[in-house]
Design a protein around this motif. Structure first.
Motif, PDB file in Angstrom:
ATOM      1  N   PHE A 254       1.091  -1.097  -0.504  1.00 25.78           N
ATOM      2  CA  PHE A 254       0.227   0.018   0.372  1.00 25.78           C
ATOM      3  C   PHE A 254       0.607   1.752   0.292  1.00 25.78           C
ATOM      4  O   PHE A 254       0.131   2.424   0.901  1.00 25.78           O
ATOM      5  N   GLY A 255       1.807   0.910  -0.756  1.00 31.10           N
ATOM      6  CA  GLY A 255       3.175   2.106  -1.032  1.00 31.10           C
ATOM      7  C   GLY A 255       3.168   3.455   0.854  1.00 31.10           C
ATOM      8  O   GLY A 255       3.465   2.533   1.785  1.00 31.10           O
ATOM      9  N   GLY A 285       6.455  -0.716   2.609  1.00 30.77           N
ATOM     10  CA  GLY A 285       6.452   0.528   1.630  1.00 30.77           C
ATOM     11  C   GLY A 285       6.372   1.149   2.853  1.00 30.77           C
ATOM     12  O   GLY A 285       7.800   1.364   3.721  1.00 30.77           O
ATOM     13  N   TRP A 286       6.351   2.868   2.956  1.00 26.98           N
ATOM     14  CA  TRP A 286       6.722   3.914   4.630  1.00 26.98           C
ATOM     15  C   TRP A 286       5.907   3.138   5.300  1.00 26.98           C
ATOM     16  O   TRP A 286       6.119   4.113   6.789  1.00 26.98           O
ATOM     17  N   GLY A 287       4.770   2.723   5.460  1.00 27.14           N
ATOM     18  CA  GLY A 287       4.762   1.842   7.304  1.00 27.14           C
ATOM     19  C   GLY A 287       3.135   1.535   6.907  1.00 27.14           C
ATOM     20  O   GLY A 287       2.177   1.045   7.770  1.00 27.14           O
ATOM     21  N   VAL A 317      -1.853  -6.379  -5.605  1.00 30.84           N
ATOM     22  CA  VAL A 317      -3.037  -6.340  -4.892  1.00 30.84           C
ATOM     23  C   VAL A 317      -2.425  -4.513  -3.720  1.00 30.84           C
ATOM     24  O   VAL A 317      -1.426  -4.899  -3.547  1.00 30.84           O
ATOM     25  N   HIS A 318      -2.786  -3.243  -4.370  1.00 31.98           N
ATOM     26  CA  HIS A 318      -2.355  -2.218  -3.498  1.00 31.98           C
ATOM     27  C   HIS A 318      -3.558  -1.547  -3.442  1.00 31.98           C
ATOM     28  O   HIS A 318      -4.807  -1.590  -3.756  1.00 31.98           O
ATOM     29  N   ILE A 337      -7.253  -3.280  -6.137  1.00 30.50           N
ATOM     30  CA  ILE A 337      -7.587  -1.967  -5.606  1.00 30.50           C
ATOM     31  C   ILE A 337      -8.365  -1.915  -4.231  1.00 30.50           C
ATOM     32  O   ILE A 337      -9.188  -2.401  -3.985  1.00 30.50           O
ATOM     33  N   CYS A 338      -7.832  -1.795  -3.224  1.00 24.42           N
ATOM     34  CA  CYS A 338      -7.862  -1.209  -1.829  1.00 24.42           C
ATOM     35  C   CYS A 338      -7.482   0.269  -1.925  1.00 24.42           C
ATOM     36  O   CYS A 338      -6.688   0.648  -1.125  1.00 24.42           O
TER      37      CYS A 338
END
Length: 421
Positions: A254-255, A285-287, A317-318, A337-338
């Motif tokens: 999820f970036g 990702g960043w968290g 899945v992102h 996509i979420c």
């Protein structure tokens, strides 16, 4: 041509512009990319001259995205005004150094539109999502997709209202720095001071979202601007071993989104993966996700180049950022996509419409069961086939080359028009 490109935001707001800059350089044009210093290494690694922009704008963006509560996000957002104003000075400094004939800019780079007026230079807005009004679909930041017709077109007025938030800063920049007259708080950023349309380049695939027939000629869809980073990248031995130990896994990441619930979100994802019986690679990702004691069928990493990783996955899945969406579809992978916010629900709807992914699963209603059902749907033979075919069409495009040709055309048109005045 001498072309100044300006952009800021997260990696997805910068990476496509590096690809565009490389294409411009390959055509023999002089180019510089003005973006926060946090991306300087990426810019220069690809041989692009870097123009300074203070990193404060990137640091505050990251802080807002990582904020644990909405109240904290609102508190941090109050600091954006001064930082945005300072970034305009950085854009102006870069323009004075390069003396560009053409300015190409992301909508977040608020100074470039006014700098083009000051320098009497050609300008092009460049974005990975559509901002030109149309009756075909609503503005990407509007959550509803069932408005239709004139209501769709009306939603684009929201963009002008959003621009009014920064009118004080932009007018201060116009008057004090550029010596220009102030503009109305509600001036349309898609029009020049003379009233003509600002040309717009949209860096996504028409195979996912066809160009609306009611758009003016100034608005063009170029195809994606992919920056391939996988060739020089060496995967960790543990990742390579995991990939070779079984069938292609799912990708879940999820970036930069959702640090406030990183642990609970990871638990939900792990349960969903277990329900499907699939293997998975999770990107923290960043968290966006945090997890300990992973089962043997799950591998976690911080990040990896999408052009290297996604072709090795069974599905992705992102969160639905434009860059992640296009990268997954380019790889020919069914996409779940979420979405969290912004344009992410829009891209989820477009993937659904293209038959390359299931109904989006919003983060606010994300459960292990719903996610598992979406993954099963994505892995169905029909959806795999649609995603594979779409990927083939996207890979056949050359978005940067198309964008360069349009920039060259606009430069010529601009010169002819002003030579006659």
């Amino acid at each position: 041509m001498r072309v100044l490109i300006s952009t800021y935001g997260t990696r997805g707001d910068v990476q496509p512009f590096v690809a565009l800059a490389k294409a411009l350089r390959a055509r023999g044009h002089v180019v510089a990319l003005c973006t926060p210093t946090g991306f300087r290494g990426m810019v220069e690694r690809h041989g692009i001259p870097y123009a300074h922009m203070d990193n404060a704008v990137l640091e505050l963006t990251e802080a807002v995205l990582r904020a644990p509560t909405r109240a904290e996000q609102r508190r941090l957002f109050k600091g954006f005004g001064a930082i945005v104003r300072a970034s305009m000075e950085d854009e102006w400094r870069a323009a004075r150094e390069l003396e560009p004939d053409v300015l190409v800019y992301h909508s977040k780079a608020l100074g470039s539109h006014h700098i083009a007026e000051k320098l009497r230079a050609a300008e092009l807005l460049a974005m990975p999502l559509p901002l030109t009004p149309t009756r075909e679909f609503p503005a990407p930041i509007v959550p509803s997709f069932r408005l239709g017709g004139w209501l769709n077109a009306l939603t684009y007025r929201v963009l002008a209202l959003a621009n009014a938030v920064w009118a004080g800063a932009t007018n201060d920049f116009r008057v004090k720095t550029l010596g220009l007259a102030p503009r109305s708080r509600f001036a349309d950023p898609m029009k020049t001071v003379e009233g003509s349309a600002v040309p717009a380049l949209y860096a996504y695939s028409e195979h996912l979202l066809p160009r609306p027939p009611d758009w003016p000629l100034e608005a063009q869809v170029t195809g994606c601007w992919f920056l391939d980073e996988g060739d020089p990248w060496t995967p960790p031995p543990a990742l390579r071993a995991f990939l070779e130990a079984g069938p292609p896994p799912l990708y879940v990441g999820f970036g930069s989104m959702g640090a406030a619930h990183a642990e609970s979100r990871a638990a939900t994802v792990l349960k969903a993966v277990a329900l499907t019986g699939e293997r998975a690679v999770l990107a923290s990702g960043w968290g966006g996700m945090k997890a300990r004691d992973l089962p043997p069928h799950v591998f976690m990493l911080e990040s990896a180049p999408h052009d290297w990783l996604f072709p090795r996955m069974s599905a992705v899945v992102h969160h639905g950022g434009a860059g992640s969406t296009m990268a997954g579809l380019r790889a020919g992978k069914p996409t779940v996509i979420c979405p969290f916010l912004g344009d992410q629900p829009f891209w989820g709807h477009m993937v659904l419409r293209a038959g390359a992914g299931p109904q989006p699963v919003p983060q606010k209603s994300l459960t292990a069961e719903r996610l598992a059902d979406a993954i099963r749907t994505a892995l169905s033979p029909t959806m795999r086939a649609h995603a594979t075919a779409l990927g083939e069409r996207i890979r056949a495009e050359n978005g940067p080359a198309r964008a360069v040709a349009l920039i060259e055309q606009e430069h010529l048109r601009w010169n002819r028009r002003h030579a006659a005045n």
